[in-house]
Design an enzyme around this catalytic site. Sequence first.
Site, PDB file in Angstrom:
ATOM      1  N   GLY A  14       0.772  -1.238   0.000  1.00 23.88           N
ATOM      2  CA  GLY A  14       0.000   0.000   0.000  1.00 23.88           C
ATOM      3  C   GLY A  14       0.802   1.287   0.000  1.00 23.88           C
ATOM      4  O   GLY A  14       0.319   2.316   0.477  1.00 23.88           O
ATOM      5  N   MET A  92      -4.643  -6.603  -7.059  1.00 21.45           N
ATOM      6  CA  MET A  92      -4.290  -7.697  -7.964  1.00 21.45           C
ATOM      7  C   MET A  92      -5.489  -8.579  -8.311  1.00 21.45           C
ATOM      8  O   MET A  92      -5.403  -9.807  -8.276  1.00 21.45           O
ATOM      9  CB  MET A  92      -3.171  -8.550  -7.332  1.00 21.45           C
ATOM     10  CG  MET A  92      -1.933  -7.756  -6.983  1.00 21.45           C
ATOM     11  SD  MET A  92      -1.162  -7.006  -8.442  1.00 21.45           S
ATOM     12  CE  MET A  92      -0.398  -8.457  -9.140  1.00 21.45           C
ATOM     13  N   ILE A  94      -8.743  -8.949 -11.239  1.00 16.51           N
ATOM     14  CA  ILE A  94      -9.384  -8.452 -12.452  1.00 16.51           C
ATOM     15  C   ILE A  94     -10.845  -8.181 -12.134  1.00 16.51           C
ATOM     16  O   ILE A  94     -11.529  -9.026 -11.548  1.00 16.51           O
ATOM     17  CB  ILE A  94      -9.242  -9.482 -13.590  1.00 16.51           C
ATOM     18  CG1 ILE A  94      -7.767  -9.590 -13.976  1.00 16.51           C
ATOM     19  CG2 ILE A  94     -10.106  -9.099 -14.783  1.00 16.51           C
ATOM     20  CD1 ILE A  94      -7.461 -10.709 -14.942  1.00 16.51           C
ATOM     21  N   ASN A 109      -6.119   3.582 -12.306  1.00 14.13           N
ATOM     22  CA  ASN A 109      -5.112   2.591 -11.908  1.00 14.13           C
ATOM     23  C   ASN A 109      -3.715   3.154 -12.113  1.00 14.13           C
ATOM     24  O   ASN A 109      -3.512   4.025 -12.955  1.00 14.13           O
ATOM     25  CB  ASN A 109      -5.288   1.328 -12.773  1.00 14.13           C
ATOM     26  CG  ASN A 109      -4.333   0.210 -12.391  1.00 14.13           C
ATOM     27  OD1 ASN A 109      -4.113  -0.041 -11.197  1.00 14.13           O
ATOM     28  ND2 ASN A 109      -3.766  -0.468 -13.376  1.00 14.13           N
ATOM     29  N   HIS A 111       0.051   1.693 -13.103  1.00 11.63           N
ATOM     30  CA  HIS A 111       0.696   0.490 -13.644  1.00 11.63           C
ATOM     31  C   HIS A 111       2.190   0.769 -13.798  1.00 11.63           C
ATOM     32  O   HIS A 111       2.566   1.817 -14.324  1.00 11.63           O
ATOM     33  CB  HIS A 111       0.073   0.128 -14.994  1.00 11.63           C
ATOM     34  CG  HIS A 111       0.633  -1.120 -15.575  1.00 11.63           C
ATOM     35  ND1 HIS A 111       0.310  -2.369 -15.104  1.00 11.63           N
ATOM     36  CD2 HIS A 111       1.545  -1.317 -16.558  1.00 11.63           C
ATOM     37  CE1 HIS A 111       0.980  -3.288 -15.788  1.00 11.63           C
ATOM     38  NE2 HIS A 111       1.747  -2.669 -16.676  1.00 11.63           N
TER      39      HIS A 111
END
Length: 194
Positions: A14, A92, A94, A109, A111
């Site tokens: 986190g 993690m 979908i 998000n 990435h």
Amino acid sequence: MPRARLAVLISGRGSNMVALAEAAQAPDYPAEIVLVLSNRADAGGLDTAARMGIEAMALPHTGYATRAEFDSALSAALKARRIDVIALAGFMRILTPGFIGAWDGRIVNIHPSLLPKYQGLDTHARAIAQGDAEAGCTVHVVTERLDDGPILAQARVPVRADDGEASLAARVLVEEHRIYPAALAAHIKALGLG
Ligand code: GRF
């Protein structure tokens, strides 16, 4: 204007959640973090959030037979707290198209690659294996396609000759913490939500 009600979804330590929470302490930040939720009960970020005075909730996906059932429990938790915007921060799992569609443009998000390069996992190892001169991170709006969707911000870092996965990840992470709060704030303002 009231601040947007933000949920941050995590699965691990986190550190991006902390970067968002620290940014949101500024009175002019357009969102307040109402909930930190993890699909893993052992995520270190849950304790960190609780210590920061943020509601921290574990919703283990293992308790649900299908993705759709998990997503509907997730929806219920978010709706109960009148969440406006969702930030994925090392989450993690979908999400189903139905869930993403319901939040149309309001899920963001981070990435750890320069999208569209290296969607999916092991981004830093892949960048090193390819001999790339630079790596980086991307903040994007979440769509039904994994690690895709409109790009809100990117940051680049050099890949050094002696880099391993860990050293490169650490250098990229510094940039993640810098660009995620700023890009999320700009997106929330653009949506007229905060
Ligand atoms: C970050 O590198 C993020 O880009 C990726 O997962 C990692 C999460 O790290 N999606 P943390 O939990 O925010 O520290």
